[in-house]
Scaffold this active site. Structure first.
Site, mmCIF file in Angstrom:
data_model
loop_
_atom_site.group_PDB
_atom_site.id
_atom_site.type_symbol
_atom_site.label_atom_id
_atom_site.label_comp_id
_atom_site.label_asym_id
_atom_site.label_seq_id
_atom_site.Cartn_x
_atom_site.Cartn_y
_atom_site.Cartn_z
ATOM 1 N N ALA A 75 56.790 74.201 59.438
ATOM 2 C CA ALA A 75 56.487 74.205 60.872
ATOM 3 C C ALA A 75 57.652 73.608 61.657
ATOM 4 O O ALA A 75 58.367 72.740 61.165
ATOM 5 C CB ALA A 75 55.211 73.401 61.150
ATOM 6 N N GLU A 108 51.382 81.493 50.972
ATOM 7 C CA GLU A 108 50.322 82.240 51.642
ATOM 8 C C GLU A 108 50.579 82.145 53.132
ATOM 9 O O GLU A 108 51.021 81.100 53.604
ATOM 10 C CB GLU A 108 48.939 81.626 51.383
ATOM 11 N N ASN A 113 50.329 86.282 61.375
ATOM 12 C CA ASN A 113 51.426 85.379 61.750
ATOM 13 C C ASN A 113 52.783 86.091 61.652
ATOM 14 O O ASN A 113 53.595 85.845 60.759
ATOM 15 C CB ASN A 113 51.385 84.118 60.865
ATOM 16 N N TYR A 120 59.916 84.935 56.487
ATOM 17 C CA TYR A 120 59.890 84.997 55.022
ATOM 18 C C TYR A 120 60.556 86.279 54.510
ATOM 19 O O TYR A 120 61.273 86.251 53.508
ATOM 20 C CB TYR A 120 58.445 84.901 54.508
HETATM 21 C C1 LIG Z 1 57.293 80.314 61.936
HETATM 22 C C2 LIG Z 1 58.170 79.159 62.419
HETATM 23 C C3 LIG Z 1 58.224 78.073 61.340
HETATM 24 C C4 LIG Z 1 59.604 79.676 62.681
HETATM 25 O O1 LIG Z 1 60.444 78.571 63.007
HETATM 26 P P1 LIG Z 1 61.830 78.751 63.796
HETATM 27 O O2 LIG Z 1 62.628 77.517 63.607
HETATM 28 O O3 LIG Z 1 61.545 79.163 65.178
HETATM 29 O O4 LIG Z 1 62.488 79.968 63.004
HETATM 30 P P2 LIG Z 1 64.037 80.417 63.032
HETATM 31 O O5 LIG Z 1 64.632 80.101 64.365
HETATM 32 O O6 LIG Z 1 64.726 79.882 61.845
HETATM 33 O O7 LIG Z 1 63.860 81.993 62.942
HETATM 34 C C5 LIG Z 1 64.139 82.702 61.740
HETATM 35 C C6 LIG Z 1 63.460 84.056 61.776
HETATM 36 O O8 LIG Z 1 62.046 83.908 61.889
HETATM 37 C C7 LIG Z 1 61.505 85.020 62.609
HETATM 38 N N1 LIG Z 1 60.901 84.530 63.844
HETATM 39 C C8 LIG Z 1 60.900 83.264 64.309
HETATM 40 N N2 LIG Z 1 60.192 83.200 65.463
HETATM 41 C C9 LIG Z 1 59.754 84.456 65.708
HETATM 42 C C10 LIG Z 1 58.944 85.037 66.736
HETATM 43 N N3 LIG Z 1 58.471 84.295 67.748
HETATM 44 N N4 LIG Z 1 58.650 86.348 66.659
HETATM 45 C C11 LIG Z 1 59.099 87.096 65.633
HETATM 46 N N5 LIG Z 1 59.900 86.612 64.632
HETATM 47 C C12 LIG Z 1 60.199 85.309 64.682
HETATM 48 C C13 LIG Z 1 62.669 85.936 62.910
HETATM 49 O O9 LIG Z 1 62.825 86.828 61.824
HETATM 50 C C14 LIG Z 1 63.835 84.955 62.938
HETATM 51 O O10 LIG Z 1 65.050 85.565 62.680
HETATM 52 P P3 LIG Z 1 65.991 86.038 63.939
HETATM 53 O O11 LIG Z 1 66.266 84.795 64.726
HETATM 54 O O12 LIG Z 1 67.168 86.623 63.272
HETATM 55 O O13 LIG Z 1 65.142 87.007 64.715
HETATM 56 C C15 LIG Z 1 57.642 78.558 63.756
HETATM 57 O O14 LIG Z 1 57.383 79.625 64.662
HETATM 58 C C16 LIG Z 1 56.370 77.733 63.603
HETATM 59 O O15 LIG Z 1 56.432 76.522 63.364
HETATM 60 N N6 LIG Z 1 55.198 78.349 63.766
HETATM 61 C C17 LIG Z 1 53.910 77.626 63.682
HETATM 62 C C18 LIG Z 1 53.624 77.169 62.280
HETATM 63 C C19 LIG Z 1 53.548 78.335 61.311
HETATM 64 O O16 LIG Z 1 52.982 79.378 61.609
HETATM 65 N N7 LIG Z 1 54.104 78.129 60.112
HETATM 66 C C20 LIG Z 1 54.055 79.088 59.036
HETATM 67 C C21 LIG Z 1 52.841 78.836 58.236
HETATM 68 S S1 LIG Z 1 52.760 79.930 56.834
#
Ligand SMILES: CC(C)(COP(=O)(O)OP(=O)(O)OC[C@H]1O[C@@H](n2cnc3c(N)ncnc32)[C@H](O)[C@@H]1OP(=O)(O)O)[C@@H](O)C(=O)NCCC(=O)NCCS
Length: 153
Positions: A75, A108, A113, A120
């Site tokens: 997260a 999982e 999401n 991933y």
């Molecule tokens: C999912 C999460 C961890 C991504 O964190 P982040 O630091 O923003 O991710 P990054 O900046 O490293 O992004 C890497 C890739 O993730 C994907 N991504 C991240 N945010 C995205 C969005 N809002 N929509 C679509 N793809 C997204 C993209 O593929 C992105 O690659 P790109 O920048 O080349 O498009 C964050 O949105 C989060 O904390 N979400 C809530 C918790 C959660 O759902 N965790 C996963 C539980 S299984």
């Protein structure tokens, strides 16, 4: 003014309150502070925290048994998203897992999401199954994803 880099380091028990706070922001069924603490203290588990000037802004939890590693959670707080922190955490976790001779990483994820699934897939995780109604609040299927990792030459 020069901005400080985001540091990734092993989370300590002292990071539990902040990580539990982030859990509440990011998940509908968050881990409690005690659950986070237990995870950090479990010898089979490791949690890495991304920190901005000492304050946790993201984390990843790994559960390692033999040559398999389950990503238990990842997260990033909303203000820090979309700037590569989750990518840095997964890369760091992958390097750590390789050092521990892990060959397979699994996780999982809620079927809806899209940000996480896209993240991933960028790392080569593939969908290998579905757990029906695995999540609550709201009830939802989990996609099972895995990825084979090999030691760098
Ligand atoms: C999912 C999460 C961890 C991504 O964190 P982040 O630091 O923003 O991710 P990054 O900046 O490293 O992004 C890497 C890739 O993730 C994907 N991504 C991240 N945010 C995205 C969005 N809002 N929509 C679509 N793809 C997204 C993209 O593929 C992105 O690659 P790109 O920048 O080349 O498009 C964050 O949105 C989060 O904390 N979400 C809530 C918790 C959660 O759902 N965790 C996963 C539980 S299984």
């Amino acid at each position: 003014m020069k901005s400080e880099p985001i540091i990734i380091e092993k989370a300590s028990v002292g990071d539990s309150p902040r990580i539990a706070e982030i859990e509440k922001i990011c998940f509908s069924v968050p881990w409690s502070e005690n659950s986070v603490k237990d995870f950090i203290e479990n010898p089979l588990c490791v949690m890495f925290a991304a920190k901005d000037r000492g304050v946790v802004c993201g984390y990843i939890g790994l559960y390692i048994i033999a040559d398999e590693c389950d990503i238990a959670n990842v997260a990033v707080v909303p203000e820090y998203r979309k700037c590569g922190i989750a990518t840095a955490l997964i890369s760091h976790a992958t390097d750590f897992a390789r050092e521990k001779n892990v060959e397979r990483m699994m996780l999982e994820v809620r079927a809806s999401n899209t940000p996480a699934i896209s993240l991933y897939k960028k790392f080569g995780f593939e969908e290998v199954g579905v757990r029906k109604n695995y999540y609550t609040q709201p009830k939802e299927d989990a996609l099972l994803m895995d990825r084979i990792i090999t030691k760098k030459a």
